[in-house]
Scaffold this motif. Sequence first.
Motif, PDB file in Angstrom:
ATOM      1  N   GLN A 190      -5.585  20.628  10.102  1.00 44.79           N
ATOM      2  CA  GLN A 190      -6.610  19.594  10.227  1.00 44.79           C
ATOM      3  C   GLN A 190      -6.213  18.637  11.341  1.00 44.79           C
ATOM      4  O   GLN A 190      -5.068  18.195  11.428  1.00 44.79           O
ATOM      5  N   ALA A 191      -7.182  18.321  12.174  1.00 47.63           N
ATOM      6  CA  ALA A 191      -6.930  17.416  13.299  1.00 47.63           C
ATOM      7  C   ALA A 191      -7.233  15.977  12.901  1.00 47.63           C
ATOM      8  O   ALA A 191      -8.268  15.695  12.287  1.00 47.63           O
ATOM      9  N   HIS A 192      -6.330  15.077  13.215  1.00 49.27           N
ATOM     10  CA  HIS A 192      -6.509  13.639  13.001  1.00 49.27           C
ATOM     11  C   HIS A 192      -6.713  13.294  11.519  1.00 49.27           C
ATOM     12  O   HIS A 192      -7.490  12.398  11.170  1.00 49.27           O
ATOM     13  N   GLY A 193      -6.052  14.011  10.628  1.00 47.45           N
ATOM     14  CA  GLY A 193      -6.158  13.711   9.208  1.00 47.45           C
ATOM     15  C   GLY A 193      -5.146  12.645   8.775  1.00 47.45           C
ATOM     16  O   GLY A 193      -4.294  12.206   9.565  1.00 47.45           O
ATOM     17  N   PRO A 194      -5.212  12.200   7.519  1.00 46.36           N
ATOM     18  CA  PRO A 194      -4.264  11.191   7.025  1.00 46.36           C
ATOM     19  C   PRO A 194      -2.849  11.750   6.936  1.00 46.36           C
ATOM     20  O   PRO A 194      -2.641  12.890   6.512  1.00 46.36           O
ATOM     21  N   ARG A 195      -1.881  10.941   7.318  1.00 47.01           N
ATOM     22  CA  ARG A 195      -0.477  11.349   7.321  1.00 47.01           C
ATOM     23  C   ARG A 195       0.336  10.337   6.518  1.00 47.01           C
ATOM     24  O   ARG A 195       0.024   9.146   6.491  1.00 47.01           O
ATOM     25  N   ASN A 196       1.383  10.834   5.862  1.00 51.96           N
ATOM     26  CA  ASN A 196       2.232   9.940   5.076  1.00 51.96           C
ATOM     27  C   ASN A 196       3.342   9.298   5.908  1.00 51.96           C
ATOM     28  O   ASN A 196       4.240   8.660   5.353  1.00 51.96           O
ATOM     29  N   THR A 197       3.269   9.457   7.196  1.00 50.38           N
ATOM     30  CA  THR A 197       4.277   8.858   8.067  1.00 50.38           C
ATOM     31  C   THR A 197       3.845   7.510   8.617  1.00 50.38           C
ATOM     32  O   THR A 197       4.604   6.878   9.350  1.00 50.38           O
ATOM     33  N   ARG A 198       2.660   7.036   8.250  1.00 49.48           N
ATOM     34  CA  ARG A 198       2.175   5.767   8.782  1.00 49.48           C
ATOM     35  C   ARG A 198       2.814   4.600   8.036  1.00 49.48           C
ATOM     36  O   ARG A 198       2.916   4.612   6.810  1.00 49.48           O
ATOM     37  N   GLN A 245      -4.076  29.036  13.250  1.00 49.87           N
ATOM     38  CA  GLN A 245      -3.875  27.693  12.731  1.00 49.87           C
ATOM     39  C   GLN A 245      -4.771  26.666  13.432  1.00 49.87           C
ATOM     40  O   GLN A 245      -4.638  25.461  13.178  1.00 49.87           O
ATOM     41  N   SER A 246      -5.687  27.108  14.232  1.00 46.59           N
ATOM     42  CA  SER A 246      -6.569  26.195  14.955  1.00 46.59           C
ATOM     43  C   SER A 246      -7.450  25.407  13.977  1.00 46.59           C
ATOM     44  O   SER A 246      -7.922  25.957  12.969  1.00 46.59           O
ATOM     45  N   PRO A 247      -7.689  24.131  14.211  1.00 45.39           N
ATOM     46  CA  PRO A 247      -8.574  23.348  13.333  1.00 45.39           C
ATOM     47  C   PRO A 247     -10.003  23.858  13.290  1.00 45.39           C
ATOM     48  O   PRO A 247     -10.770  23.479  12.397  1.00 45.39           O
ATOM     49  N   LEU A 248     -10.371  24.741  14.228  1.00 44.13           N
ATOM     50  CA  LEU A 248     -11.738  25.279  14.235  1.00 44.13           C
ATOM     51  C   LEU A 248     -11.924  26.384  13.205  1.00 44.13           C
ATOM     52  O   LEU A 248     -13.069  26.746  12.893  1.00 44.13           O
ATOM     53  N   LEU A 249     -10.840  26.943  12.667  1.00 42.97           N
ATOM     54  CA  LEU A 249     -10.925  28.076  11.751  1.00 42.97           C
ATOM     55  C   LEU A 249     -10.674  27.635  10.311  1.00 42.97           C
ATOM     56  O   LEU A 249      -9.969  26.655  10.055  1.00 42.97           O
ATOM     57  N   ARG A 257       0.844  -1.200   0.000  1.00 43.42           N
ATOM     58  CA  ARG A 257       0.000   0.000   0.000  1.00 43.42           C
ATOM     59  C   ARG A 257       0.873   1.241   0.000  1.00 43.42           C
ATOM     60  O   ARG A 257       1.854   1.329   0.750  1.00 43.42           O
ATOM     61  N   ASP A 258       0.524   2.188  -0.841  1.00 41.03           N
ATOM     62  CA  ASP A 258       1.258   3.442  -0.927  1.00 41.03           C
ATOM     63  C   ASP A 258       0.669   4.416   0.083  1.00 41.03           C
ATOM     64  O   ASP A 258      -0.387   5.007  -0.135  1.00 41.03           O
ATOM     65  N   GLY A 259       1.368   4.585   1.189  1.00 39.26           N
ATOM     66  CA  GLY A 259       0.861   5.468   2.232  1.00 39.26           C
ATOM     67  C   GLY A 259       1.351   6.888   2.124  1.00 39.26           C
ATOM     68  O   GLY A 259       1.215   7.668   3.071  1.00 39.26           O
ATOM     69  N   THR A 260       1.952   7.274   0.990  1.00 38.76           N
ATOM     70  CA  THR A 260       2.497   8.624   0.833  1.00 38.76           C
ATOM     71  C   THR A 260       1.597   9.523  -0.004  1.00 38.76           C
ATOM     72  O   THR A 260       1.997  10.624  -0.359  1.00 38.76           O
ATOM     73  N   ILE A 261       0.404   9.084  -0.349  1.00 35.89           N
ATOM     74  CA  ILE A 261      -0.466   9.882  -1.221  1.00 35.89           C
ATOM     75  C   ILE A 261      -1.241  10.918  -0.405  1.00 35.89           C
ATOM     76  O   ILE A 261      -1.159  12.121  -0.638  1.00 35.89           O
ATOM     77  N   ALA A 262      -2.021  10.471   0.579  1.00 33.97           N
ATOM     78  CA  ALA A 262      -2.858  11.371   1.370  1.00 33.97           C
ATOM     79  C   ALA A 262      -2.057  11.924   2.547  1.00 33.97           C
ATOM     80  O   ALA A 262      -1.518  11.161   3.358  1.00 33.97           O
ATOM     81  N   HIS A 263      -1.977  13.240   2.615  1.00 34.14           N
ATOM     82  CA  HIS A 263      -1.237  13.874   3.711  1.00 34.14           C
ATOM     83  C   HIS A 263      -1.801  15.276   3.925  1.00 34.14           C
ATOM     84  O   HIS A 263      -1.950  16.044   2.976  1.00 34.14           O
ATOM     85  N   VAL A 264      -2.133  15.591   5.144  1.00 37.76           N
ATOM     86  CA  VAL A 264      -2.649  16.921   5.470  1.00 37.76           C
ATOM     87  C   VAL A 264      -1.729  17.546   6.521  1.00 37.76           C
ATOM     88  O   VAL A 264      -0.985  16.851   7.220  1.00 37.76           O
ATOM     89  N   LYS A 265      -1.805  18.871   6.623  1.00 38.26           N
ATOM     90  CA  LYS A 265      -0.996  19.608   7.591  1.00 38.26           C
ATOM     91  C   LYS A 265      -1.772  19.782   8.894  1.00 38.26           C
ATOM     92  O   LYS A 265      -2.972  20.104   8.881  1.00 38.26           O
ATOM     93  N   ASN A 266      -1.081  19.587   9.975  1.00 42.41           N
ATOM     94  CA  ASN A 266      -1.692  19.878  11.266  1.00 42.41           C
ATOM     95  C   ASN A 266      -1.452  21.345  11.634  1.00 42.41           C
ATOM     96  O   ASN A 266      -0.883  22.110  10.850  1.00 42.41           O
ATOM     97  N   ARG A 267      -1.861  21.741  12.815  1.00 40.95           N
ATOM     98  CA  ARG A 267      -1.798  23.155  13.181  1.00 40.95           C
ATOM     99  C   ARG A 267      -0.364  23.655  13.348  1.00 40.95           C
ATOM    100  O   ARG A 267      -0.122  24.860  13.296  1.00 40.95           O
TER     101      ARG A 267
END
Length: 274
Positions: free
Chosen positions: A114-122, A105-109, A70-80
């Motif tokens: 984005q909180a708990h989004g997909p990361r390419n480090t898994r 940079q709060s996830p509420l704004l 599985r290619d885990g480097t495709i979906a990646h979002v930035k955290n705060r």
Amino acid sequence: MQGSKILGIARASTTPIAPPFVHLPLRHLFHPKSGFVEKQAVPLPSDAFNAPLRRDILHSCVRSFLFSNRDGTIAHVKNRHEVAGSHRKQRPQKGTGHSRMGTKQSPLLVGGGQAHGPRNTRNWKRKVNKKVWALGMKVALSDKIRSGELVAIPASHLDIPRTNKLSRQLSNLGLLDRTLFVSSDITLHLASRNIPTIDTLTPEEVDVYDVLRAKKVVVDVQALNSLYHKIQIKAGEIEGSVEEPEEFGFETPALTEQEEQALLEKADFVLNKQ
């Protein structure tokens, strides 16, 4: 007490004993230039090519293969902490009449992290033990032999790497629909790489998932030896530094006339078509 012992002996004597070899008919994709080809069979060890079905082992091997590829480097979002911009507090904590607010940079704004989004480090890799993989390959090959979906050939006998020639011959033989070739023949690799429904792998590259996914598996005798040697090493039956085991030979199995006739009729793969 004596009667129970006799009963136990009788039960043990009626237990069926598996034959030491499984005879697989040899077939030919192309006639060799030497002329007439005798109908022969390949004796295969029953411990590797007549294993009982184990769905749990196959599930573990397939799951490990699919997860590891599985290619885990495709979906990646930035955290705060990764969103660009100032990290100053947007307004005072008290006195404005509004709710408390920290950085923009709060996830509420909108525009924040984005909180708990997909990361390419898994790491998606799932380990499977070597002995489990070896047993899975034994079960997969044995199931293909029992269902008549494994074809053994002495060699490809393909003189030049022509895709048109190979495709036409495979179409005549009904081997053009999701067929897996296991061979180290470079000519076969070059001729089949442009056919989308054909996969050609070496014995070192083939996996349990590849065998199960294919409708037909075509293996030459040299690849059978290499694959059996690989299974023995993975299962811990032999050391990895030993020499190649003795190659499977061609022989006519010692069977009854009816069994021999049925075996020879099953081996008519090309002789009646050319």
